[in-house]
Every structure is written in C-alpha cells, then in structure tokens.
Design an enzyme around this catalytic site. Structure first.
Site, mmCIF file in Angstrom:
data_model
loop_
_atom_site.group_PDB
_atom_site.id
_atom_site.type_symbol
_atom_site.label_atom_id
_atom_site.label_comp_id
_atom_site.label_asym_id
_atom_site.label_seq_id
_atom_site.Cartn_x
_atom_site.Cartn_y
_atom_site.Cartn_z
ATOM 1 N N ASP A 142 45.682 40.969 35.358
ATOM 2 C CA ASP A 142 46.382 40.735 34.207
ATOM 3 C C ASP A 142 47.905 40.802 34.572
ATOM 4 O OD1 ASP A 142 43.773 41.427 33.589
ATOM 5 O OD2 ASP A 142 44.146 43.566 32.826
ATOM 6 N N GLN A 177 44.017 46.721 37.072
ATOM 7 C CA GLN A 177 44.713 45.597 36.140
ATOM 8 C C GLN A 177 46.663 45.919 36.367
ATOM 9 O OE1 GLN A 177 42.631 47.840 35.333
ATOM 10 N NE2 GLN A 177 41.284 46.178 34.313
ATOM 11 N N THR A 218 45.377 58.412 33.342
ATOM 12 C CA THR A 218 46.807 57.390 34.132
ATOM 13 C C THR A 218 47.335 56.563 32.736
ATOM 14 O OG1 THR A 218 43.990 56.619 33.306
ATOM 15 C CG2 THR A 218 44.189 57.070 35.488
ATOM 16 N N ASP A 254 42.317 37.051 35.485
ATOM 17 C CA ASP A 254 43.035 37.637 34.156
ATOM 18 C C ASP A 254 44.372 37.426 33.664
ATOM 19 O OD1 ASP A 254 40.324 37.320 32.921
ATOM 20 O OD2 ASP A 254 39.819 39.043 33.016
#
Length: 338
Positions: free
Chosen positions: A163, A140, A101, A190
């Site tokens: 993110d 993310q 990934t 975040d």
C-alpha cells in the site's frame, strides 16, 4: 535489523526557524536538516506558499490539511533522492496514546487533503518492514495518502512495500483528480490503490521481491473507483519493472471496500512497457469471490514488453482505437491542466 535498504536515516528534528521569503509573488519557506517539514506546513497561512525542502532525511509524519490550498512542496535540487521524508508506522502499529492502531490511512508518512497541492522533486517513504514486526498482522504501511482534488506530483519517488500510494478522495461521492508524472513508485502488495481519478504519465512502477513461496507475490494496482465515476486509474507511457522472478506479479486486482460495496474499480494501462515480472498469461486476479476481476473496468491498449504478450485473449481485455480516445489525460482531468 534488516530494514530500510533504500534509505539512510537522519537524527532528531527541531522546529523550523526560517523566515518567509518572496519569489515570483509566492511566499517561500525553506526547510533544512534539523528543521521540521510539518512545522513549515503549520506556518503556512493563505494561498501561494512554497515550501522548499533542502537535501537531508526528515524522519517525521507530515499532514497537510484541507485549508492549506494551492501549496507547493518541492525539493531544493533536481534530484528527488536528495530530500527524503520518511517514517515507519503500519496499519497495526499501536498509537502512543494507547487509543488503538493507526489503520491503513493513518499509517501514512505523508498525508494531504489540500486541493491544488503540488509536490515536486522529493522522496516520500515508509520504511516499515514485516520482518522487523512479526507480531503485527496489519502490514499495510503507506508512504502517501492523498485525497485533495487537483493534486499534482512530478519527479517524486514513493517508496514502501504494501500500500505505498493511497490515491483516494475526500468523500465517497467525490471524484477528486490526481496527476503523477515522471514518478518512481515502488512496492509489493496493492501498492497503488484507492478511489481517486488518477493519471500516471511516464511513471516507473517497480515491484519488490518478497521472501515468500506463493504466487502472486503482489499486485501493482488495486483501484476502488466509485460506480458513478467514469474514470479511475490511467497509466500511460510508463513502465513496470521487477526485482522478483518472472511472472511473480499481477497488474491489478479490484478492491471493493466493505464500506463501499457498490464500487466498480476502473483501470486502464496503455502504451506502457510491462517487464517479465508481470504474469502475461493471467495478469489480473480477484480479491474477493463476490467481485471477480472480469466484471470490473480493466482494460489495456498497445502495451509492450514480455509482460504484455497476449497469450490468453480473454485474460487481457483491450480497448479498441475508438474507446482509447476516451482514456487520455485530458479526458480524465477535465478542466484541470496541471
């Protein structure tokens, strides 16, 4: 599919065929719909280059390596919504070659390690959505991953969910500086995070509503500042708005990465309007029990708005007037004046 409400997408891309022009001593490449921004980056050799991106949507991944120093990338118009660079990789997206990934940093639509980068008047986006990929747990999906020293972004829109902006450094021991002015940064979890010394001046942070029942829905900042760095993230004279319910978001939580457990996250939010989407009673939260937010360098100074109301003083550490003198753009950026 429910995705990409904030963007329209374009068709296939072709290799750039523009001829360099010269303006004010700088060499200029123009990118138009049907061209590739990455091809323009690849064509740059030496310093003093400007890439002008004309109105259109460019669905591609752009990577600016460290040897493309002092590059300027700007939109052709005054409206950053006119020129959009967008892609949709996530942390858990499988690479086409089957090697695994992408990971968080590898998911970025726009990546730069180049010192002296200037970006102006563009939209950088990652329109990957959790709802489209329920099988992927690595959610993310970064719009921009920036590590080069003296990286400047003005009037740039940064759009994603989790993110959005990874403001990081070239090495664990580096204190790379980044400056964001008059930018719009949108996300949920975040969505401004990393290890850089980063100043956000007059920026607009917008939290998205999530289809979840838990609270908080997310956090604006997640700094991971090196312990030896006296300066982390500084947000000044900006605003935080929300598409979620009142109190659904936190200002920040500290990120202490497993690869740098000595990190001492630093965040100062000053003279910023905090809307009702921020939990005024408890605006900070701990990410990992071993690193409580109270032990981090989190401070505020003269913020306004319903999200800035101080009802529980111990939950809102404030700078004194004397301390505030050390938390300015000049103090954070040093000898660099973007």
């Amino acid at each position: 599919m429910r995705r990409r409400a904030f963007l329209t997408t374009a068709g296939a891309l072709t290799v750039l065929g523009a001829t360099p022009a010269f303006a004010g001593g700088r060499r200029v490449l123009h990118v138009r719909p049907g061209d590739s921004v990455q091809a323009a980056v690849d064509a740059v050799t030496g310093a003093d280059w400007t890439i002008v991106v004309h109105p259109g949507t460019y669905r591609e991944v752009v990577n600016i390596p460290a040897d493309k120093a002092d590059l300027t990338l700007r939109g052709a118009t005054r409206d950053p919504r006119d020129a959009v660079i967008v892609y949709d990789n996530a942390n858990g997206t499988q690479k086409p070659d089957g090697s695994g990934t992408y990971g968080t940093a590898g998911s970025a639509t726009f990546t730069s390690a180049a010192p002296g980068l200037t970006v102006h008047g563009l939209t950088l986006a990652n329109d990957w959505l959790r709802a489209d990929h329920p099988d992927i747990t690595g959610t993310q999906a970064v719009a921009a991953y920036v590590t080069g020293d003296r990286s400047s972004f003005t009037q740039v829109r940064l759009l994603a969910h989790q993110d959005t902006l990874f403001a990081d450094t070239t090495a664990l021991t580096a204190f790379d500086r980044q400056y964001f002015r008059d930018c719009y940064i949108q996300g949920d979890v975040d969505f401004v995070f990393g290890r850089a010394t980063a100043v956000f001046e007059r920026c607009h942070f917008h939290t998205l509503d999530r289809d979840v029942t838990f609270r908080p829905e997310g956090m604006v900042f997640a700094p991971s500042t090196a312990r030896a760095n006296p300066h982390g993230f500084l947000a000044l004279r900006g605003r935080v708005t929300s598409g979620a319910q009142d109190g659904a978001y936190k200002i920040a939580r500290p990120w202490v990465p497993s690869y740098e457990t000595t990190a001492w996250p630093s965040l100062v939010v000053r003279e910023t309007e905090l809307g009702p989407g921020i939990d005024a009673v408890a605006p900070y939260v701990t990410m990992r029990e071993a690193y409580p937010w109270q032990s981090m360098r989190f401070r505020e100074y003269r913020n306004t708005g319903p999200g800035a109301e101080i009802t529980v003083p111990e939950n809102r550490p404030q700078l004194t007037d004397t301390e505030a003198v050390s938390h300015t753009r000049a103090a954070y950026l040093g000898d660099w004046c973007p």
